[in-house]
Scaffold this motif. Structure first.
Motif, short mmCIF file in Angstrom:
data_model
loop_
_atom_site.label_atom_id
_atom_site.label_comp_id
_atom_site.label_asym_id
_atom_site.label_seq_id
_atom_site.Cartn_x
_atom_site.Cartn_y
_atom_site.Cartn_z
N ASN A 41 17.07 -45.38 11.59
CA ASN A 41 16.63 -44.01 11.76
C ASN A 41 15.14 -43.87 12.08
O ASN A 41 14.68 -42.76 12.35
N ALA A 42 14.38 -44.95 12.03
CA ALA A 42 12.93 -44.85 12.22
C ALA A 42 12.40 -45.70 13.36
O ALA A 42 11.28 -45.49 13.81
N GLN A 43 13.17 -46.66 13.84
CA GLN A 43 12.70 -47.59 14.87
C GLN A 43 12.23 -46.82 16.11
O GLN A 43 12.98 -46.08 16.72
N GLY A 44 10.94 -46.97 16.43
CA GLY A 44 10.37 -46.33 17.60
C GLY A 44 10.02 -44.87 17.45
O GLY A 44 9.52 -44.26 18.38
N THR A 45 10.27 -44.29 16.27
CA THR A 45 10.00 -42.87 16.08
C THR A 45 9.06 -42.55 14.92
O THR A 45 8.48 -41.47 14.88
N HIS A 46 8.95 -43.45 13.96
CA HIS A 46 8.16 -43.19 12.75
C HIS A 46 7.36 -44.43 12.33
O HIS A 46 7.69 -45.55 12.72
N LEU A 47 6.35 -44.20 11.50
CA LEU A 47 5.67 -45.28 10.80
C LEU A 47 6.49 -45.58 9.56
O LEU A 47 7.00 -44.66 8.92
N SER A 48 6.62 -46.85 9.20
CA SER A 48 7.34 -47.25 8.00
C SER A 48 6.41 -48.05 7.11
O SER A 48 5.61 -48.85 7.60
N ALA A 49 6.51 -47.84 5.79
CA ALA A 49 5.66 -48.56 4.84
C ALA A 49 6.46 -48.91 3.60
O ALA A 49 7.32 -48.13 3.15
N LYS A 91 12.00 -58.40 -2.60
CA LYS A 91 12.57 -57.15 -2.11
C LYS A 91 11.47 -56.11 -1.93
O LYS A 91 10.62 -55.93 -2.79
N ASN A 92 11.52 -55.42 -0.81
CA ASN A 92 10.55 -54.38 -0.49
C ASN A 92 11.17 -53.02 -0.81
O ASN A 92 12.35 -52.81 -0.57
N ARG A 93 10.35 -52.11 -1.29
CA ARG A 93 10.79 -50.75 -1.57
C ARG A 93 9.82 -49.81 -0.87
O ARG A 93 8.60 -49.98 -0.97
N GLY A 94 10.34 -48.81 -0.16
CA GLY A 94 9.42 -47.90 0.51
C GLY A 94 10.10 -46.87 1.37
O GLY A 94 11.24 -46.50 1.13
N MET A 95 9.38 -46.45 2.41
CA MET A 95 9.82 -45.35 3.26
C MET A 95 9.93 -45.81 4.72
O MET A 95 8.94 -46.26 5.30
N SER A 96 11.09 -45.64 5.31
CA SER A 96 11.24 -45.99 6.72
C SER A 96 10.68 -44.89 7.62
O SER A 96 10.26 -45.16 8.74
N SER A 97 10.65 -43.64 7.15
CA SER A 97 10.19 -42.51 7.96
C SER A 97 9.01 -41.82 7.29
O SER A 97 9.09 -40.66 6.89
N LEU A 98 7.90 -42.53 7.16
CA LEU A 98 6.74 -41.98 6.46
C LEU A 98 6.00 -40.93 7.29
O LEU A 98 5.61 -39.90 6.78
N LEU A 99 5.81 -41.19 8.58
CA LEU A 99 5.09 -40.26 9.45
C LEU A 99 5.63 -40.43 10.87
O LEU A 99 5.77 -41.56 11.34
N PRO A 100 5.94 -39.32 11.56
CA PRO A 100 6.38 -39.46 12.95
C PRO A 100 5.29 -40.12 13.80
O PRO A 100 4.10 -39.81 13.64
#
Length: 163
Positions: A41-49, A91-100
């Protein structure tokens, strides 16, 4: 709060970046950043962290990630606070859609001199707070409040990490 300044943002490719490890609550952590998104859902559209516990005992923590808005800090891009159990198993925990990605620019305030600043707030929860502190910083029966937990010389509350 911990901050990681990522310079040269406009020239970053799609690969992930990893912050230098930092210490918080007696454990070593690192931030992972995907400048062009990660996940379906985020590849190429959002920053992920994402946040990763590099070493230390497992702990439950409340976490919030943000991208600092240099022009107006009050409108920095925050995710909702979330809580997770962190273990040093990679294991990483975070946000795939942090900022467009369309907002990651100087005009909207999220870049200054082609530098993006990723911010992290982390707070251990309940009994986990005691397990996440360095040995000797908690007295049995003492209230779990920051002044009782650490001395100013050893309490790490803010660090700026630069790439």
């Amino acid at each position: 709060m911990h901050e990681w300044a990522i310079s040269g943002f406009s020239s970053l490719g799609p690969g992930k970046l990893c912050s230098p490890p930092f210490e918080l609550y007696g454990r070593r952590w690192s931030l992972l950043f995907h400048p062009r998104g990660c996940g379906a859902n985020a590849q190429g559209t959002h920053l992920s962290a994402y946040l990763r516990l590099e070493s230390g005992c497992a702990c439950d923590a409340r976490v919030r990630l943000a991208v600092r808005n240099h022009a107006t800090p009050a409108i920095s891009a925050f995710n909702k606070p979330w809580q997770w159990r962190f273990e040093s198993n990679g294991k990483n925990r975070g946000m795939s859609s942090l900022l467009p990605l369309s907002s990651a620019n100087g005009e909207q305030g999220f870049l200054a001199d082609d530098t993006l600043v990723l911010q992290l707030w982390l707070r251990p929860l309940g009994a986990a707070e005691a397990r996440c502190l360095p040995p000797g910083q908690v007295r049995l029966g003492a209230p779990l409040q920051p002044p009782a937990l650490c001395t100013p010389a050893r309490c790490i509350t803010h660090a700026t990490l630069r790439t």
